[in-house]
Design a protein around this motif. Structure first.
Motif, PDB file in Angstrom:
ATOM      1  N   ARG A  10       5.161   6.889 -10.962  1.00 48.19           N
ATOM      2  CA  ARG A  10       3.993   6.135 -10.466  1.00 48.19           C
ATOM      3  C   ARG A  10       4.075   5.960  -8.959  1.00 48.19           C
ATOM      4  O   ARG A  10       5.132   6.158  -8.367  1.00 48.19           O
ATOM      5  CB  ARG A  10       3.958   4.752 -11.113  1.00 48.19           C
ATOM      6  CG  ARG A  10       3.803   4.836 -12.584  1.00 48.19           C
ATOM      7  CD  ARG A  10       3.301   3.562 -13.214  1.00 48.19           C
ATOM      8  NE  ARG A  10       3.289   3.725 -14.659  1.00 48.19           N
ATOM      9  CZ  ARG A  10       2.408   4.463 -15.318  1.00 48.19           C
ATOM     10  NH1 ARG A  10       1.442   5.085 -14.683  1.00 48.19           N
ATOM     11  NH2 ARG A  10       2.466   4.589 -16.641  1.00 48.19           N
ATOM     12  N   SER A  11       2.959   5.525  -8.367  1.00 48.85           N
ATOM     13  CA  SER A  11       2.942   5.299  -6.917  1.00 48.85           C
ATOM     14  C   SER A  11       3.936   4.209  -6.544  1.00 48.85           C
ATOM     15  O   SER A  11       3.876   3.102  -7.090  1.00 48.85           O
ATOM     16  CB  SER A  11       1.543   4.854  -6.472  1.00 48.85           C
ATOM     17  OG  SER A  11       0.785   5.985  -6.192  1.00 48.85           O
ATOM     18  N   GLU A  65      10.499   5.833  -7.750  1.00 46.84           N
ATOM     19  CA  GLU A  65      10.977   4.800  -8.678  1.00 46.84           C
ATOM     20  C   GLU A  65      11.783   5.373  -9.845  1.00 46.84           C
ATOM     21  O   GLU A  65      12.360   4.620 -10.616  1.00 46.84           O
ATOM     22  CB  GLU A  65       9.782   3.993  -9.251  1.00 46.84           C
ATOM     23  CG  GLU A  65       8.715   3.576  -8.251  1.00 46.84           C
ATOM     24  CD  GLU A  65       9.139   2.398  -7.379  1.00 46.84           C
ATOM     25  OE1 GLU A  65      10.308   1.984  -7.460  1.00 46.84           O
ATOM     26  OE2 GLU A  65       8.299   1.921  -6.585  1.00 46.84           O
ATOM     27  N   VAL A  66      11.765   6.704 -10.002  1.00 47.66           N
ATOM     28  CA  VAL A  66      12.400   7.252 -11.219  1.00 47.66           C
ATOM     29  C   VAL A  66      13.590   8.178 -10.952  1.00 47.66           C
ATOM     30  O   VAL A  66      14.422   8.401 -11.836  1.00 47.66           O
ATOM     31  CB  VAL A  66      11.371   8.023 -12.100  1.00 47.66           C
ATOM     32  CG1 VAL A  66      10.293   7.091 -12.622  1.00 47.66           C
ATOM     33  CG2 VAL A  66      10.747   9.198 -11.357  1.00 47.66           C
ATOM     34  N   ALA A  67      13.682   8.739  -9.744  1.00 48.02           N
ATOM     35  CA  ALA A  67      14.687   9.789  -9.511  1.00 48.02           C
ATOM     36  C   ALA A  67      16.120   9.292  -9.722  1.00 48.02           C
ATOM     37  O   ALA A  67      16.899   9.933 -10.445  1.00 48.02           O
ATOM     38  CB  ALA A  67      14.525  10.370  -8.110  1.00 48.02           C
ATOM     39  N   VAL A  68      16.464   8.151  -9.113  1.00 46.05           N
ATOM     40  CA  VAL A  68      17.872   7.729  -9.152  1.00 46.05           C
ATOM     41  C   VAL A  68      18.353   7.459 -10.590  1.00 46.05           C
ATOM     42  O   VAL A  68      19.359   8.031 -11.022  1.00 46.05           O
ATOM     43  CB  VAL A  68      18.128   6.548  -8.190  1.00 46.05           C
ATOM     44  CG1 VAL A  68      19.516   5.974  -8.394  1.00 46.05           C
ATOM     45  CG2 VAL A  68      17.961   7.023  -6.748  1.00 46.05           C
ATOM     46  N   VAL A 125      13.644  22.702   3.485  1.00 43.29           N
ATOM     47  CA  VAL A 125      13.045  22.831   2.153  1.00 43.29           C
ATOM     48  C   VAL A 125      11.812  21.938   2.118  1.00 43.29           C
ATOM     49  O   VAL A 125      11.639  21.100   3.004  1.00 43.29           O
ATOM     50  CB  VAL A 125      14.029  22.396   1.028  1.00 43.29           C
ATOM     51  CG1 VAL A 125      15.171  23.374   0.870  1.00 43.29           C
ATOM     52  CG2 VAL A 125      14.528  20.980   1.250  1.00 43.29           C
ATOM     53  N   PRO A 126      10.934  22.091   1.098  1.00 42.72           N
ATOM     54  CA  PRO A 126       9.739  21.254   1.060  1.00 42.72           C
ATOM     55  C   PRO A 126      10.069  19.765   1.143  1.00 42.72           C
ATOM     56  O   PRO A 126      11.094  19.302   0.625  1.00 42.72           O
ATOM     57  CB  PRO A 126       9.113  21.617  -0.290  1.00 42.72           C
ATOM     58  CG  PRO A 126       9.543  23.031  -0.508  1.00 42.72           C
ATOM     59  CD  PRO A 126      10.947  23.099   0.030  1.00 42.72           C
ATOM     60  N   HIS A 127       9.174  19.061   1.785  1.00 38.86           N
ATOM     61  CA  HIS A 127       9.417  17.657   2.110  1.00 38.86           C
ATOM     62  C   HIS A 127       9.722  16.800   0.872  1.00 38.86           C
ATOM     63  O   HIS A 127      10.570  15.910   0.920  1.00 38.86           O
ATOM     64  CB  HIS A 127       8.193  17.112   2.848  1.00 38.86           C
ATOM     65  CG  HIS A 127       8.393  15.775   3.437  1.00 38.86           C
ATOM     66  ND1 HIS A 127       9.296  15.533   4.441  1.00 38.86           N
ATOM     67  CD2 HIS A 127       7.811  14.578   3.158  1.00 38.86           C
ATOM     68  CE1 HIS A 127       9.261  14.252   4.760  1.00 38.86           C
ATOM     69  NE2 HIS A 127       8.373  13.656   3.997  1.00 38.86           N
ATOM     70  N   GLY A 128       9.024  17.084  -0.242  1.00 40.82           N
ATOM     71  CA  GLY A 128       9.247  16.306  -1.469  1.00 40.82           C
ATOM     72  C   GLY A 128      10.711  16.344  -1.889  1.00 40.82           C
ATOM     73  O   GLY A 128      11.272  15.347  -2.363  1.00 40.82           O
ATOM     74  N   LEU A 129      11.356  17.495  -1.698  1.00 39.30           N
ATOM     75  CA  LEU A 129      12.768  17.618  -2.087  1.00 39.30           C
ATOM     76  C   LEU A 129      13.655  16.836  -1.113  1.00 39.30           C
ATOM     77  O   LEU A 129      14.680  16.266  -1.508  1.00 39.30           O
ATOM     78  CB  LEU A 129      13.170  19.099  -2.127  1.00 39.30           C
ATOM     79  CG  LEU A 129      14.429  19.417  -2.925  1.00 39.30           C
ATOM     80  CD1 LEU A 129      14.277  19.035  -4.394  1.00 39.30           C
ATOM     81  CD2 LEU A 129      14.795  20.898  -2.839  1.00 39.30           C
ATOM     82  N   ARG A 130      13.249  16.797   0.143  1.00 39.35           N
ATOM     83  CA  ARG A 130      14.004  15.981   1.120  1.00 39.35           C
ATOM     84  C   ARG A 130      13.899  14.493   0.765  1.00 39.35           C
ATOM     85  O   ARG A 130      14.821  13.723   1.025  1.00 39.35           O
ATOM     86  CB  ARG A 130      13.479  16.218   2.536  1.00 39.35           C
ATOM     87  CG  ARG A 130      13.854  17.567   3.117  1.00 39.35           C
ATOM     88  CD  ARG A 130      15.347  17.738   3.224  1.00 39.35           C
ATOM     89  NE  ARG A 130      15.720  18.955   3.929  1.00 39.35           N
ATOM     90  CZ  ARG A 130      16.897  19.557   3.791  1.00 39.35           C
ATOM     91  NH1 ARG A 130      17.820  19.069   2.972  1.00 39.35           N
ATOM     92  NH2 ARG A 130      17.175  20.647   4.457  1.00 39.35           N
ATOM     93  N   ILE A 131      12.759  14.103   0.205  1.00 40.31           N
ATOM     94  CA  ILE A 131      12.603  12.699  -0.210  1.00 40.31           C
ATOM     95  C   ILE A 131      13.560  12.428  -1.381  1.00 40.31           C
ATOM     96  O   ILE A 131      14.251  11.401  -1.411  1.00 40.31           O
ATOM     97  CB  ILE A 131      11.140  12.408  -0.629  1.00 40.31           C
ATOM     98  CG1 ILE A 131      10.202  12.547   0.565  1.00 40.31           C
ATOM     99  CG2 ILE A 131      11.012  11.045  -1.307  1.00 40.31           C
ATOM    100  CD1 ILE A 131      10.042  11.322   1.424  1.00 40.31           C
ATOM    101  N   VAL A 132      13.624  13.366  -2.321  1.00 42.65           N
ATOM    102  CA  VAL A 132      14.527  13.184  -3.466  1.00 42.65           C
ATOM    103  C   VAL A 132      15.974  13.116  -2.964  1.00 42.65           C
ATOM    104  O   VAL A 132      16.758  12.256  -3.372  1.00 42.65           O
ATOM    105  CB  VAL A 132      14.347  14.333  -4.492  1.00 42.65           C
ATOM    106  CG1 VAL A 132      15.378  14.230  -5.608  1.00 42.65           C
ATOM    107  CG2 VAL A 132      12.936  14.304  -5.070  1.00 42.65           C
ATOM    108  N   VAL A 149       9.555   4.361  -0.092  1.00 42.30           N
ATOM    109  CA  VAL A 149       9.513   5.757   0.398  1.00 42.30           C
ATOM    110  C   VAL A 149      10.604   5.867   1.457  1.00 42.30           C
ATOM    111  O   VAL A 149      10.504   5.250   2.524  1.00 42.30           O
ATOM    112  CB  VAL A 149       8.135   6.107   1.009  1.00 42.30           C
ATOM    113  CG1 VAL A 149       8.134   7.529   1.552  1.00 42.30           C
ATOM    114  CG2 VAL A 149       7.025   5.918  -0.018  1.00 42.30           C
ATOM    115  N   PRO A 150      11.679   6.610   1.192  1.00 39.25           N
ATOM    116  CA  PRO A 150      12.827   6.557   2.110  1.00 39.25           C
ATOM    117  C   PRO A 150      12.654   7.454   3.336  1.00 39.25           C
ATOM    118  O   PRO A 150      11.969   8.467   3.268  1.00 39.25           O
ATOM    119  CB  PRO A 150      13.964   7.121   1.232  1.00 39.25           C
ATOM    120  CG  PRO A 150      13.276   8.070   0.315  1.00 39.25           C
ATOM    121  CD  PRO A 150      11.890   7.526   0.071  1.00 39.25           C
TER     122      PRO A 150
END
Ligand code: B12
Ligand code: SF4
Length: 575
Positions: free
Chosen positions: A226-227, A204-207, A83-90, A233-234
């Motif tokens: 925010r950045s 910083e906001v997902a969890v 899946v797109p990388h951003g979702l793997r980060i989440v 960045v995991p």
């Protein structure tokens, strides 16, 4: 790359339904993450083909053999293989807090398998959910009014999935990703039952947000990410589409139309990059896509000083990971190539490891490397106004020279860039368009692909409140620019000027549909696109393709760096 399905039984086990068939719901996972088929797809293993295809009209997808849903591979338990990388980060962020058994990552067709009574939150990735950016906004319009591009259609299939409605009373829907803002902009948040839109980076906001959803608390309608600090960045746990591995994030060049210009710049540590590469390879990827706003920002020195040793080490270390056969790139700027031409020579591994081949390459295996390069305009005036940082250390006035010299260097080393131009930047005058046409003409023999796009005021950019450019309002000169780009592309990528079907089809399109949709301004540009003999076009268009006509611009011998912007005496040391 077909779906790895052995039998009908196997299909049922992992949640694929045949027509009229029902799958029994399991209790589901507490957290389900999903992305649409078109945004997850590794279509033909080619980023630019995937991009182009996503912009085509969904209604005609079957004629284009673009059945995304059967092209994405599944893991044995029915979860998405990539899946797109951003979702793997989440996913990686959530795995720091919740057990793996509570989380599933899937495509729309498997939602029924993972969304059930126990599900409390569904997180959805949105790259370009309504197709209201640059190319996706333009190309479907050639097929008629109100035509939905493939990526918008596929996103709707995901967000309107019946299983989400069925369980809505006990779950929250969170949408994030670079295109999440589009849902709010088009007032679809309530209609689609989206509780919260996450705009921007989510480290910083997902969890806390997912925790609140699991507790059943109401969520804010919108959260601004925010950045993050670099160390937040995991590293990822599973494979991303196209084997995406972030090497940098952010860009300080500050172009006013760009939505990532404001992200804080950082390079991901090499160890983390290599970890992510190994994860991708372990799950079947043989190609790694370096994601960056600008390749040359990797471990950069002060004032955009390219760190050639670090870049070289990056390519060599990734190429040395067992299982990596190819390396692909996303973006790069052209000024660093002109400033340090040897960087391209030093990175010859990038061409050796490329997946792509073209007859115009001088590489022994005909390989070429590509990256997306935003050239955006040939008008020094517009360049100065909206994007002057792109040329640094050169001055905006040197932009045409930088482009021509950069292209020469790239092509010489078998880098064939995919370049974008933006038509209709706010305040563009006919003089500006003529400047862009002159630059385009000077690039007529380049080895490249050139994509004309229309200005779109993306959210979180300095031009967000300006009006979009519209196809129906393009001037004759802008149409000429548009179709000259495609004429170049057809000639370079198809390789034959004798394509009678295409050449005959284009004028038929003009008389049946084109002139009704866009007026007479497209006539002669379209005819040139269809290789009409130049003698019929004489005097009708600005550029004169007749033999012997010299372009206004020529490749300069060298492009001098202004004295006050010269680099420090000592070259940047290897880090
Ligand atoms: C790699 C890439 C591609 C690749 C691969 C895409 C893929 N499917 O994986 C290719 C080349 C195919 C591609 C295609 C397109 N792309 Co693209 N792409 C990128 C790029 C360079 C990197 C994306 C990435 O992986 N970033 C790294 C991750 C970590 O960042 P992220 O995705 O933003 O994720 C973070 C947050 O958004 C958030 N997040 C992400 N998902 C979720 C989900 C939830 C639930 C939550 C809470 C948070 C969250 O958390 C993450 C960590 O902070 C970006 C630019 C950029 N640097 O971001 C453009 C970009 C995202 N693409 C863009 C566009 C426009 C497109 C196209 C529409 C181009 C076109 N044809 O016009 C197509 C559409 C593709 C499709 N099929 O629909 C735009 C989006 C603009 C917008 N929507 O406002 C961007 C921003 C480039 C730009 N500056 O214009 N793209
Ligand atoms: S150089 Fe590219 S990534 Fe950087 S701000 Fe400009 S358009 Fe955005």
């Amino acid at each position: 790359m077909g779906v790895l399905l052995a039998s009908h039984e196997e299909e049922r086990r992992i949640g694929i339904r045949r027509k009229g068939e029902k799958v029994l719901n399991t209790r589901g996972r507490k957290i389900v993450l999903a992305a649409s088929d078109s945004e997850s797809s590794e279509y033909l293993r080619s980023t630019w083909r995937q991009m182009l295809l996503a912009t085509l009209p969904a209604r005609y997808a079957r004629y284009l053999n673009a059945d995304w849903s059967v092209k994405n591979e599944l893991a044995p338990d029915g979860q998405a293989k990539y899946v797109p990388h951003g979702l793997r980060i989440v996913e990686a962020l959530l795995l720091q807090r919740f057990p793996a058994e509570d989380i599933a990552v899937c495509y729309p067709d498997q939602l029924e398998l993972f969304v059930g009574e126990d599900t409390r939150v569904v997180g959805i990735h949105a790259h370009n959910p309504l197709g209201i950016t640059f190319a996706t906004d333009i190309y479907p319009a050639f097929y008629g009014r109100d035509i939905e591009p493939i990526n918008a259609f596929q996103f709707r299939r995901l967000i309107e999935h019946p299983v989400l409605k069925q369980h809505k009373h006990h779950l929250r829907v969170i949408v994030g990703g670079p295109g999440a803002w589009q849902i709010e902009k088009k007032n679809l948040q309530d209609a689609w039952g989206v509780d919260c839109i996450v705009d921007g980076e989510s480290e910083e906001v997902a969890v806390p947000l997912f925790e609140a959803a699991l507790r059943g608390e109401p969520l804010p309608r919108r959260v601004e990410g925010r950045s993050p600090h670099l160390e937040h960045v995991p590293p990822i746990h599973h494979r991303s589409t196209f084997g995406t591995v972030e090497i940098t994030r952010g860009c300080g060049r500050g172009c006013q139309f760009c939505s990532v210009a404001l992200r804080g710049g950082k390079s991901i540590p090499l160890e983390q990059i290599l970890h992510n590469v190994r994860v991708q390879v372990a799950e079947g990827a043989d190609t790694i896509l370096f994601v960056t706003e600008d390749l040359f920002l990797y471990e950069q020195g002060p004032k955009f000083e390219t760190n050639v040793p670090a870049l070289k080490r990056l390519f060599e270390s990734v190429a040395a990971v067992p299982g990596v056969k190819h390396i692909a790139l996303t973006h790069g700027t052209i000024a660093p190539v002109v400033k340090d031409p040897w960087v391209i020579e030093e990175l010859s591994l990038a061409v050796d490891k490329s997946l792509d081949q073209h007859r115009a390459s001088t590489h022994p295996e005909k390989r070429y490397q590509h990256m997306f390069v935003g050239l955006e305009t040939g008008s020094v005036r517009l360049f100065k106004q909206y994007m002057k940082g792109k040329a640094y250390p050169y001055r905006p006035e040197q932009w045409p020279d930088v482009v021509l010299k950069g292209m020469e260097i790239l092509n010489k080393h078998n880098w064939f860039p995919i370049c974008t131009f933006i038509l209709g930047l706010p305040g563009e005058t006919p003089e500006d368009t003529r400047d862009s046409l002159d630059l385009l003409y000077a690039l007529k023999d380049a080895k490249w692909c050139v994509i004309p796009t229309l200005f779109v005021p993306l959210e979180d950019t300095r031009l967000e409140n300006r009006a979009s450019a519209k196809l129906a309002e393009l001037t004759d000169l802008q149409w000429e620019f548009f179709f000259t780009c495609w004429r170049y592309n057809v000639d370079f990528w198809r390789g034959s000027r004798v394509q009678w079907k295409f050449n005959v089809g284009v004028p038929i399109y003009y008389y049946l549909l084109g002139r009704k949709l866009f007026g007479h301004g497209i006539k002669y540009p379209l005819f040139r696109f269809a290789h009409f003999p130049e003698r019929f076009l004489k005097g009708k268009l600005y550029l004169n393709f007749a033999n012997g006509t010299h372009p206004r611009y020529r490749v300069p011998e060298q492009v001098p760096i202004p004295a006050e912007r010269q680099r420090p005496a000592a070259p940047l040391a290897s880090l």
